[in-house]
Design a protein around this motif. Structure first.
Motif, PDB file in Angstrom:
ATOM      1  N   GLU A 148      49.036  -0.899 -21.640  1.00 37.99           N
ATOM      2  CA  GLU A 148      50.214  -1.205 -20.837  1.00 37.99           C
ATOM      3  C   GLU A 148      51.224  -0.090 -21.048  1.00 37.99           C
ATOM      4  OE1 GLU A 148      53.543  -4.643 -19.896  1.00 37.99           O
ATOM      5  OE2 GLU A 148      52.065  -5.011 -21.458  1.00 37.99           O
ATOM      6  N   ILE A 149      51.746   0.416 -19.951  1.00 41.91           N
ATOM      7  CA  ILE A 149      52.808   1.419 -20.008  1.00 41.91           C
ATOM      8  C   ILE A 149      54.100   0.714 -19.636  1.00 41.91           C
ATOM      9  CG2 ILE A 149      53.694   3.584 -19.073  1.00 41.91           C
ATOM     10  CD1 ILE A 149      50.738   4.376 -18.540  1.00 41.91           C
ATOM     11  N   ILE A 150      55.006   0.657 -20.588  1.00 38.17           N
ATOM     12  CA  ILE A 150      56.262  -0.056 -20.420  1.00 38.17           C
ATOM     13  C   ILE A 150      57.358   0.989 -20.263  1.00 38.17           C
ATOM     14  CG2 ILE A 150      57.884  -1.644 -21.525  1.00 38.17           C
ATOM     15  CD1 ILE A 150      55.054  -2.316 -23.187  1.00 38.17           C
ATOM     16  N   GLU A 151      57.963   1.021 -19.095  1.00 29.87           N
ATOM     17  CA  GLU A 151      59.021   1.982 -18.805  1.00 29.87           C
ATOM     18  C   GLU A 151      60.373   1.276 -18.888  1.00 29.87           C
ATOM     19  OE1 GLU A 151      56.828   5.189 -15.943  1.00 29.87           O
ATOM     20  OE2 GLU A 151      57.753   3.465 -14.937  1.00 29.87           O
ATOM     21  N   LEU A 152      61.154   1.646 -19.885  1.00 29.68           N
ATOM     22  CA  LEU A 152      62.471   1.062 -20.097  1.00 29.68           C
ATOM     23  C   LEU A 152      63.541   1.948 -19.467  1.00 29.68           C
ATOM     24  CD1 LEU A 152      61.945   0.191 -23.859  1.00 29.68           C
ATOM     25  CD2 LEU A 152      61.672  -1.332 -21.890  1.00 29.68           C
ATOM     26  N   ALA A 153      64.652   1.329 -19.127  1.00 27.76           N
ATOM     27  CA  ALA A 153      65.746   2.071 -18.487  1.00 27.76           C
ATOM     28  C   ALA A 153      66.341   3.093 -19.447  1.00 27.76           C
ATOM     29  CB  ALA A 153      66.826   1.106 -18.015  1.00 27.76           C
ATOM     30  N   GLU A 154      66.596   4.262 -18.904  1.00 33.96           N
ATOM     31  CA  GLU A 154      67.237   5.331 -19.663  1.00 33.96           C
ATOM     32  C   GLU A 154      68.745   5.177 -19.533  1.00 33.96           C
ATOM     33  OE1 GLU A 154      66.694  10.155 -20.157  1.00 33.96           O
ATOM     34  OE2 GLU A 154      65.845   9.147 -18.421  1.00 33.96           O
ATOM     35  N   ALA A 155      69.466   5.343 -20.623  1.00 27.20           N
ATOM     36  CA  ALA A 155      70.920   5.237 -20.596  1.00 27.20           C
ATOM     37  C   ALA A 155      71.505   6.363 -19.736  1.00 27.20           C
ATOM     38  CB  ALA A 155      71.477   5.305 -22.008  1.00 27.20           C
ATOM     39  N   ARG A 156      72.493   6.020 -18.949  1.00 27.79           N
ATOM     40  CA  ARG A 156      73.173   7.010 -18.096  1.00 27.79           C
ATOM     41  C   ARG A 156      74.332   7.616 -18.878  1.00 27.79           C
ATOM     42  NH1 ARG A 156      69.690   7.938 -14.240  1.00 27.79           N
ATOM     43  NH2 ARG A 156      69.116   6.111 -13.052  1.00 27.79           N
ATOM     44  N   ALA A 188      71.713   1.417 -27.126  1.00 29.91           N
ATOM     45  CA  ALA A 188      71.294   0.616 -25.962  1.00 29.91           C
ATOM     46  C   ALA A 188      69.794   0.719 -25.739  1.00 29.91           C
ATOM     47  CB  ALA A 188      72.064   1.065 -24.721  1.00 29.91           C
ATOM     48  N   GLU A 189      69.260   1.934 -25.849  1.00 31.25           N
ATOM     49  CA  GLU A 189      67.815   2.121 -25.679  1.00 31.25           C
ATOM     50  C   GLU A 189      67.051   1.417 -26.811  1.00 31.25           C
ATOM     51  OE1 GLU A 189      68.241   6.355 -23.289  1.00 31.25           O
ATOM     52  OE2 GLU A 189      67.442   6.386 -25.318  1.00 31.25           O
ATOM     53  N   ALA A 190      67.589   1.471 -28.024  1.00 26.62           N
ATOM     54  CA  ALA A 190      66.947   0.827 -29.176  1.00 26.62           C
ATOM     55  C   ALA A 190      66.830  -0.678 -28.957  1.00 26.62           C
ATOM     56  CB  ALA A 190      67.713   1.129 -30.455  1.00 26.62           C
ATOM     57  N   LYS A 191      67.847  -1.282 -28.374  1.00 23.69           N
ATOM     58  CA  LYS A 191      67.798  -2.732 -28.119  1.00 23.69           C
ATOM     59  C   LYS A 191      66.655  -3.072 -27.169  1.00 23.69           C
ATOM     60  CE  LYS A 191      72.586  -3.804 -29.131  1.00 23.69           C
ATOM     61  NZ  LYS A 191      73.882  -4.247 -28.632  1.00 23.69           N
ATOM     62  N   SER A 192      66.419  -2.233 -26.183  1.00 18.86           N
ATOM     63  CA  SER A 192      65.304  -2.455 -25.252  1.00 18.86           C
ATOM     64  C   SER A 192      63.959  -2.301 -25.957  1.00 18.86           C
ATOM     65  CB  SER A 192      65.375  -1.467 -24.085  1.00 18.86           C
ATOM     66  OG  SER A 192      66.542  -1.657 -23.336  1.00 18.86           O
ATOM     67  N   ILE A 193      63.869  -1.292 -26.823  1.00 16.02           N
ATOM     68  CA  ILE A 193      62.618  -1.025 -27.552  1.00 16.02           C
ATOM     69  C   ILE A 193      62.309  -2.158 -28.530  1.00 16.02           C
ATOM     70  CG2 ILE A 193      61.532   0.527 -29.236  1.00 16.02           C
ATOM     71  CD1 ILE A 193      63.128   2.839 -27.863  1.00 16.02           C
ATOM     72  N   GLU A 194      63.351  -2.705 -29.157  1.00 19.95           N
ATOM     73  CA  GLU A 194      63.190  -3.773 -30.162  1.00 19.95           C
ATOM     74  C   GLU A 194      62.350  -4.942 -29.655  1.00 19.95           C
ATOM     75  OE1 GLU A 194      64.472  -4.628 -33.301  1.00 19.95           O
ATOM     76  OE2 GLU A 194      65.529  -2.752 -33.678  1.00 19.95           O
ATOM     77  N   GLY A 226      66.096  11.263 -27.853  1.00 26.25           N
ATOM     78  CA  GLY A 226      65.256  10.901 -28.984  1.00 26.25           C
ATOM     79  C   GLY A 226      65.145   9.403 -29.158  1.00 26.25           C
ATOM     80  N   ILE A 227      64.869   8.991 -30.387  1.00 20.69           N
ATOM     81  CA  ILE A 227      64.722   7.588 -30.758  1.00 20.69           C
ATOM     82  C   ILE A 227      65.731   7.311 -31.860  1.00 20.69           C
ATOM     83  CG2 ILE A 227      63.163   5.847 -31.738  1.00 20.69           C
ATOM     84  CD1 ILE A 227      60.811   7.505 -30.718  1.00 20.69           C
ATOM     85  N   SER A 228      66.357   6.160 -31.817  1.00 21.54           N
ATOM     86  CA  SER A 228      67.365   5.831 -32.833  1.00 21.54           C
ATOM     87  C   SER A 228      66.736   5.789 -34.222  1.00 21.54           C
ATOM     88  CB  SER A 228      68.031   4.491 -32.521  1.00 21.54           C
ATOM     89  OG  SER A 228      67.192   3.426 -32.890  1.00 21.54           O
ATOM     90  N   GLY A 229      67.540   6.083 -35.219  1.00 21.77           N
ATOM     91  CA  GLY A 229      67.081   6.034 -36.606  1.00 21.77           C
ATOM     92  C   GLY A 229      66.581   4.659 -36.994  1.00 21.77           C
ATOM     93  N   ASP A 230      67.191   3.614 -36.453  1.00 18.86           N
ATOM     94  CA  ASP A 230      66.781   2.249 -36.751  1.00 18.86           C
ATOM     95  C   ASP A 230      65.344   1.998 -36.289  1.00 18.86           C
ATOM     96  OD1 ASP A 230      67.275  -0.400 -37.717  1.00 18.86           O
ATOM     97  OD2 ASP A 230      67.499  -1.058 -35.631  1.00 18.86           O
TER      98      ASP A 230
END
Length: 161
Positions: free
Chosen positions: A35-43, A59-65, A114-118
């Motif tokens: 499955e390829i999950i495409e999350l919204a990119e922050a503007r 914001a992106e990290a919350k979507s990834i979580e 990138g990806i958040s440190g969390d």
């Protein structure tokens, strides 16, 4: 059958990238549930401040979580400071995940920020494709090819030379 998720921030914009992703998705069907999950990119503005960038990563990290917190998932953060694996090493890692009771392998590709440190801290593995820098769209296709190659290696086919 193991599940492979590509949790990505942003979409493939050009048709040729979408076609390449579709081809590898088709090739992977006999080996895994992909499955390829495409999350919204922050503007963000053209020259974002550090504070704006940090807010975007959060914001992106919350979507990834929502994807990496699932039970039975082995999470791989694709990031420049990660270690590198050979194609054989990636095949071995995917096999090891299945053998160790993981039902899903999540490959996480962040945005251009990138990806958040969390998220990196919650990942089981930090993986870099190369010391070189690639556009995110190309990196996604390269990762799909390497996942496909991993299954070919594990199944002893002629694809991997």
């Amino acid at each position: 059958m193991i599940r492979i998720n590509l949790v990505t921030v942003g979409k493939l914009k050009e048709k040729y990238w979408r076609d390449a992703a579709a081809e590898y998705s088709k090739r992977l069907r006999p080996f895994c549930q992909l499955e390829i999950i495409e999350l919204a990119e922050a503007r963000l503005p053209d020259s974002p401040s550090e504070k704006e960038t940090a807010a975007a990563l959060l914001a992106e990290a919350k979507s990834i979580e929502a994807y990496i917190g699932r039970k039975g998932a082995f999470n791989v953060a694709m990031c420049i400071e990660g270690g590198q694996l050979s194609s054989e090493g990636l095949a071995s890692k995917i096999n090891e995940c299945a053998s160790n009771g993981f039902s899903t392998v999540n490959f996480i590709i962040g945005s251009s920020f990138g990806i958040s440190g969390d998220i990196k801290n919650k990942a089981h593995l930090r993986l870099s494709m190369s010391e070189m820098t690639f556009p995110h769209q190309l990196a996604r296709i390269m990762l799909l090819e390497q996942i496909y190659r991993s299954f070919q290696i594990s199944n002893h086919t002629k694809y991997h030379k």
